[in-house]
Structures are given as structure tokens and as C-alpha cells.
Design a protein around this motif. Sequence first.
Motif, PDB file in Angstrom:
ATOM      1  N   THR A 155       0.675   7.205   7.757  1.00  0.00           N
ATOM      2  CA  THR A 155       1.737   7.353   6.755  1.00  0.00           C
ATOM      3  C   THR A 155       1.247   8.032   5.472  1.00  0.00           C
ATOM      4  N   ARG A 156      -0.013   8.445   5.446  1.00  0.00           N
ATOM      5  CA  ARG A 156      -0.590   9.042   4.236  1.00  0.00           C
ATOM      6  C   ARG A 156      -0.413   8.087   3.048  1.00  0.00           C
ATOM      7  N   ALA A 157      -0.833   6.839   3.266  1.00  0.00           N
ATOM      8  CA  ALA A 157      -0.628   5.778   2.278  1.00  0.00           C
ATOM      9  C   ALA A 157      -1.480   6.006   1.032  1.00  0.00           C
ATOM     10  N   ARG A 169      -4.754  11.208   2.174  1.00  0.00           N
ATOM     11  CA  ARG A 169      -4.953  12.660   2.348  1.00  0.00           C
ATOM     12  C   ARG A 169      -6.355  13.072   1.926  1.00  0.00           C
ATOM     13  N   GLY A 206      -0.433  11.432   7.968  1.00  0.00           N
ATOM     14  CA  GLY A 206       0.962  11.552   7.545  1.00  0.00           C
ATOM     15  C   GLY A 206       1.903  11.959   8.666  1.00  0.00           C
TER      16      GLY A 206
END
Lengths: 470, 470
Positions: A155-157, A169, A206
Motif C-alpha cells: 500500500t506504500r504506507a 517508497r 503500492g
Amino acid sequence: MSSVFDTTRRRSLPPQGVAEFKEIFGTRFVTSGAVCAHYGRDESPYPECPPDAVVFPRDADEVAQAVRLCNQYRVPIVPFGAGSSLEGHVLPIEGGITLSMTEMNQIIAVQPEDFTITVQPGVTRTQVNDALRDTGLFFPIDPGADASIGGMAATRASGTNAVRYGTMRENVVSLKVVTANGEVIRTSSRARKSSAGYDLTRLFVGSEGTLGVIVEVTLRIYPRPEAVTAAVCNFPTLADAVRSVVEIMQTGTAIARIEFMDERAVGAVNRHSRLELAETPLLLFEFHGSAGGVREQAEVVREITRDHGGSGFTWAENPEDRARLWAARHQSHFAGLQLRPGARSVATDVCVPISKLVDCVTQTVEDLKSAEFPFTIVGHVGDGNFHVQMLIDPDSRKEWQAAEAINHRLVHRAIGMEGTCSGEHGVGIHKIEFLKAEHGVAGVELMRLLKHAYDPYNIFNPGKVLAWDA
Amino acid sequence: MSSVFDTTRRRSLPPQGVAEFKEIFGTRFVTSGAVCAHYGRDESPYPECPPDAVVFPRDADEVAQAVRLCNQYRVPIVPFGAGSSLEGHVLPIEGGITLSMTEMNQIIAVQPEDFTITVQPGVTRTQVNDALRDTGLFFPIDPGADASIGGMAATRASGTNAVRYGTMRENVVSLKVVTANGEVIRTSSRARKSSAGYDLTRLFVGSEGTLGVIVEVTLRIYPRPEAVTAAVCNFPTLADAVRSVVEIMQTGTAIARIEFMDERAVGAVNRHSRLELAETPLLLFEFHGSAGGVREQAEVVREITRDHGGSGFTWAENPEDRARLWAARHQSHFAGLQLRPGARSVATDVCVPISKLVDCVTQTVEDLKSAEFPFTIVGHVGDGNFHVQMLIDPDSRKEWQAAEAINHRLVHRAIGMEGTCSGEHGVGIHKIEFLKAEHGVAGVELMRLLKHAYDPYNIFNPGKVLAWDA
């Protein structure tokens, strides 16, 4: 709300496929109602949506075998980490198999000299930090929930530390991923940087399980700072607090955390965590550095906040006070839920350029005045990211619609200010409709080309991020 | 060496296509031999390879028109920025049209409150910093050459400041890109972070013009540090220097630059830039921060380097001395060339996990002992990235082959140490053969799926990054 998922899209394994799964996984292929129900829920406001079966793989090779079967039978496969998604990512809305990552929870290697750690995707962020305890290093990304590392990558938390350390990221060094034809690939080397071809790592970070299954993650880790202090500061208005943040950022002071809470959120955490914070808009700071460095940072902050009407600047130098403060901030989701027993939470997640933050937040508060349900606002304001938590009656269609309308207006407000519909929660089911406004039809079409190329039978977490058809 | 390019792959515009280009671009469609020759060269060791024509677009819309025509006629289109590529990126080896970005050199907007600047792709990095002069902000990415921002984004460039500020991967906020069917898309918003769908920005960063044409870049910029100082330190051996770096990194001190030069590189810059540096392996440091902060950082470094036999730790506090020192470092490519008048430079570019750096560098020096040509070694050692510059006689096939063999062994050594074949120069033509060793056949296949999906007629800089066919 039980009609939100189109059941005609469900695809199930034929008996032959079930037999093959059982042969590989034995008792780790589970179809019991209770287990499937557990894997049909997350922290989103959506109703339960169980998979046909849950599989518990132990390594990349077992995941590859499961993917190969699902691809052969054109059946959905959805990875499930800690289930802390807020946007419905892990709900198997087109049926099929859920991959529980609970047994893929091993630390594979710690490489302290290289500032990396390699883990299986079911490892949680606190487990990572436990494994690092004796190394003098830590993993800073902290979305609040004790999420799984696989889920955080998918989810690119980000969360409270992102203003200084970046998001997933910036902090995923490399991934192992299972592709649609069941091959295990490594997306990049363990070097700190590379110009060797397309950035497959950032492509899978993501992608929310829609392009492949993450089976291993190498993370970047950091030396634990010599000194850590925290501070709290109260403000007369939300705009004063946010203006302070903008100015602090402009000094270039590398503060580790700058968090905003509105007076409602402060009230909720006071009650939930037995704190006695003054119930005004406030900022929570954390400073990392040398002893002298953190003092310098705090001085800068104290001066700027004073100029904006900040008061009650208080320190939390001792680790217990600090831990209590941040635990309270992290519990704000659950604290908020207690404002209205039995409520469900609808959480928004826009992020805007910091110059637009004051306008975006104040216009949103104005809009929320019409709401008949309680709400709180918290934000990772150093990044321009904030959340409204709306506490709705799960049985009230009217409240759900009102919350959705507020969210809709908020997202379009943020996009109009050159911002994004999701700063860190991801798209899941809930944000699909906004991607065209944000990326344009042609931008979403580029994403769709990618999905079709990597997942020709639409088995990987179908119905998430984007619609299969235009 | 003139036979290295397969001329049977060249594809040219038919007369009708030429007429259409002339109608749009008028005198900015150029076929003169001198101009085409200029656009057939870069800083790589490859022979001249001119395009059929050079076009000088002024905006995104003109690029879109050029791409549409090239797509219609299946003719290659190759963007050209400053021509500072070291791996043959901009050579139009399959013919077609070169897009000169010299007239797309406008600063579009400076957004100081958001720490972003938006520019056309032909703007160079020094032009960016000139535009920021009065803002108190700067753009740190510095590959040495005054490269164009479009080219730096396309190759995922980095350089001396990356150890602190990251590479173009971390510092491109958003791109505008022209796709194969001539649409202009924006890859992301201007928010600092986002979880809204696939990371198209990172997909185009490092894609070397093979997936689309970059027509606008929004960069992240930073507050100029309150204090900047530099220091030089000499070491008895290369291994001592590199060991110091590993230890300095472990303290978490956020040094802005840590550069290595071997005694040969030092000798070359002494002669080229009239410096009097002691000709031993040395490290060059730059510290950014508050006045107190830079003193602290320098103290840490002085102590650690002393433990590793470092001597002559000297400061360059005044801006002129500092500028002279870094100019010398930046000129090391050209300084090296003067070690052998008339030579061509073959530059290597591996990057390894920092724990492997001592082994990788020392084994490489051992290997270079067989070389009959001069060489130098410089490195962005804080990132584990180093370059060997080999100065070969351009007419000697034997020297070219020997240099290639050394590069080949070096790349496989780095990959064997979990490193990458290119830290920052990119793949271009020269590194294609290594991608399978680094990413595996299945990994390269994922890249190829992407290339085929985004560029179905193979018009975008064909023959770079990967082969069209498996």
C-alpha cells in the motif's frame, strides 16, 4: 450495504483445483466458515466478504505453486497480512483464494553494516524493530497499526515518521515477487542506488497485490538517534497550528515527526489513554539527533510556534512519557471509535502540497459542520497529509451517504489543489473512482496496460486500484 | 569500432512523413550533416551515429505531434538533453528522429513553500540552481556534468550529494510524459507522498526514453543549509579510506558528500585544476547543517578517519576553497582524459552494499594491474558506488577489448556481491547484456512486457535498456 459487491464476478476453483490445493497444502488449505469470515474483514467500513478458502503458505515456493494454480483456473488470489487496511484492499470481492501471510513471518537476515533487513511479508513492523533491538538500528516507518511489512509495501504506507525518513517508497530496497506464471523474481539488488533498468521495486510498492504477490522484503534501516525528545504545543486555531508547520519546514530543520490533532481527537485520546492534554488543536513533535542537535531543533520549533500563538510548549524527555504520548497518538483511531460506541469509522486520506494545507483543512472543517455524526481530524502535517475520521452508524444509509459525499468533496478539493486522493491508505476499493480525476483518463489507461500485461487473467486481487475494463 | 551498430535496424521517415514534420516544425526540422553529427555523439566510447533528422520542439504539444508521427510511421524517436551520457543512451542506433531539448529550457514555476520547482526537460541543473538563487533553496543532485534535468530523470542520475539527499528516484516529484499515442499525461500530483495507484513517476524515472518522452519535471528542492564546510583527508591505502566510510555511515551522521579518489585521480586533478593535494588515496567530505551541527559532524569524521590511519585532515571553510575543491572533483573525468592525450574514456559504474565495498574495490584494483592503459578510480563511496575510468587508445581494438573484459569482470563481481551493474550512469547500449545476470531472465521479461505494452512499435529510443526480442 451488503449489496456493494457484485457477486456475479466471483470465480471459484473447480473440484479438481481444490484437490490440487489440498495435495500441496494439506490442512493449511482451509474452507471453514469461521476462518473464511475472519479473512473477509479489515478496518474499512465495508461489510464482511469471505474468500472461498484460505491458504497458509510458508515460503516463496509455496506461494508460487498457489499462484500457478490460480492462474491456471483463472481464480482470484488475495494476500492478507495484518488486516489493518482502511480501504477494503484485502476483501476478496471476486471470490477465490486468500493467502494468509501469518506463517510467512520469519526474519531472513539482518545486515547492519548495509543498513538493511530482509524479512518475509507476514513480519510486522514491531517484529522488525524487536529483531533490531541489539543492533543500534531501527526501522522508522510507522503507520500506527502493527501492520505487516508485505501489506505496508503493497500500500506504500507511511505514517508519523515519513516527514524525515520517507515512506515505503523510499525504504523498500528490494522485493521478491511471484509473477502470474509463478516465477519468483527479485526486483533489484541490495545496493543503495541503481540505474539498471526499469524500477520494478517501485512498481510493486503500492500495487496492492494487483500485479504479483510480495514474498520477501528488504527494508532500509537507520542508526537509532543518539537523542530523542518529544514536545507538545497547543494552538488557538487549527490554522495557527498548520501555519507553524509550514514555517518550520521552511527552516529545513529535519524533525522526525510533526503531527496535528484537532480538539476532538485530543478529547478522544485523553479519555482512551487517560491523558490530560489541553483540548485545543495541537501539534506533537519528535526530534531525533545528537543531544545538541535535538536542543537546537526544539529551540527553532519553540520560537516559530510562539509566533503563531502556540502555548504550553511542553517537553517529554523521558522515554516513558514519550512512549505514552505516541501510544496515545497511535490509538487515536480506536480512541475515536469510542466517541460513538458501535460506530464504524470512515477515514479520509488526502495529501496536498504544504502551501495548500491551511486552505484544504479549513475548507474541510467548514464542510464537516453539516455532518450529523462525530468526527476527528489528525494529520501528518509535515507531509501535507491529513485524515478525517467520521463515525457513522453502520445501519444508517443516510450517514454513510453523507460521509461518502464529504469524502468525495474532500478528494476533489485536494486534487484541485494539486494533491492526491490518498496519501498513505491506498486505493483499495474505495478510491478507484477518483483515480481518473487525479491521473486523467490517459494516466489510468497507462496503469491498466500494466495490469493487463502483468496479470492477463485478472487473478491478482481483482477489483482493486483500477477496474479491469476502461 | 564503426561496425558496432547493426545498420539493418535503421528505420527512416518516408517522404510524406518528412513533409509532415516540415509542416509542423519548419526550419526547426534539420537534416544538415553537421547538426546530425553533433546529435550522434555523447561521452561514451562509441563511434558517431547520427540521426536522420533533428527536431527542436518548444513545448509538450510539439513533442506530442512528433511522437504521433513517429508512431504512425514506426520510426525511432530519441530525446537528447546535454549529451553527457556515458553509456550511449542518446545515440540513435536504429535511425529516425532526434528530439533536441535545447529549446525546451524554461523554468515553468518555482514553488518555494512546497519545496518544488517545475521545469522543462532541457533545463540544466545549474540553471535550476540559478533560478533558486534568491529563494534560500537549492537542488542538490549533482552528477558532475551540467546535465539536463530531463536526461537526469531518464537515467535516474545521482552523484556526489546522493548519500544525503538521494538520487533522482527520490527527488522527482512528478513528470509530464508523452505516451506512444501522443497523449500528455502527468505521472503524479505535487503532494509529497501518495498511495494513489501505480507509481508511474518512478516507472519513467530511469526508463531512458524507452517508454515515453519526458516533457516536464517537478523536482524536490531543499533549504540551503545554514553552514557548509568541506574537508579532505589522506589515507595510506584505499582500504583504510573505504573502511572509514563504512564506520562513518554507521554513526548515522548525515554527511552531505563522501567522495573517494585514488592517488591516480588525485594526480590528474592536481595537474588539471592546479591543486596541490597529497597524491594518496583520499576522501573528500562536505558537511551541511547548523554551525554547531557541521562542527559535530566534522569531529565524528576526524576521529574515525584518525583510527584508520587518516592524516592531513584539512578544512575548507571558506566558499572559494570549497568551490575549488569540488570543481576539481567534478572535473576529474576531464582531468583523467588528459592523462593520455587523444584517449577515449571507458567508465565503469558498479554499486554494491557498503559491507562489500572494500572487497569489491580491492579485487578490482588487483584486476586492473594487468591493464596496459592508465586508469583512475573515484567513488561516491557513501553509497557503495565507484567508477573506474580507463583511458584507451580509440584505435586499438586490443585495448577496447581489455577494458571491456575488465568491466565485464567488475560487473559480475558486483552482482555476485548483491550489487548492481550501474549505480547512476544507466544501461544505455553498454549494459544491456548484464541485466539478465542482475535481474534474472524472468525479471528482464517483466521489463520487456512493460516496454511492449507502452511502446508497441518500438519507437522510443530503441536498442536501449533491453533488447526488443528475448
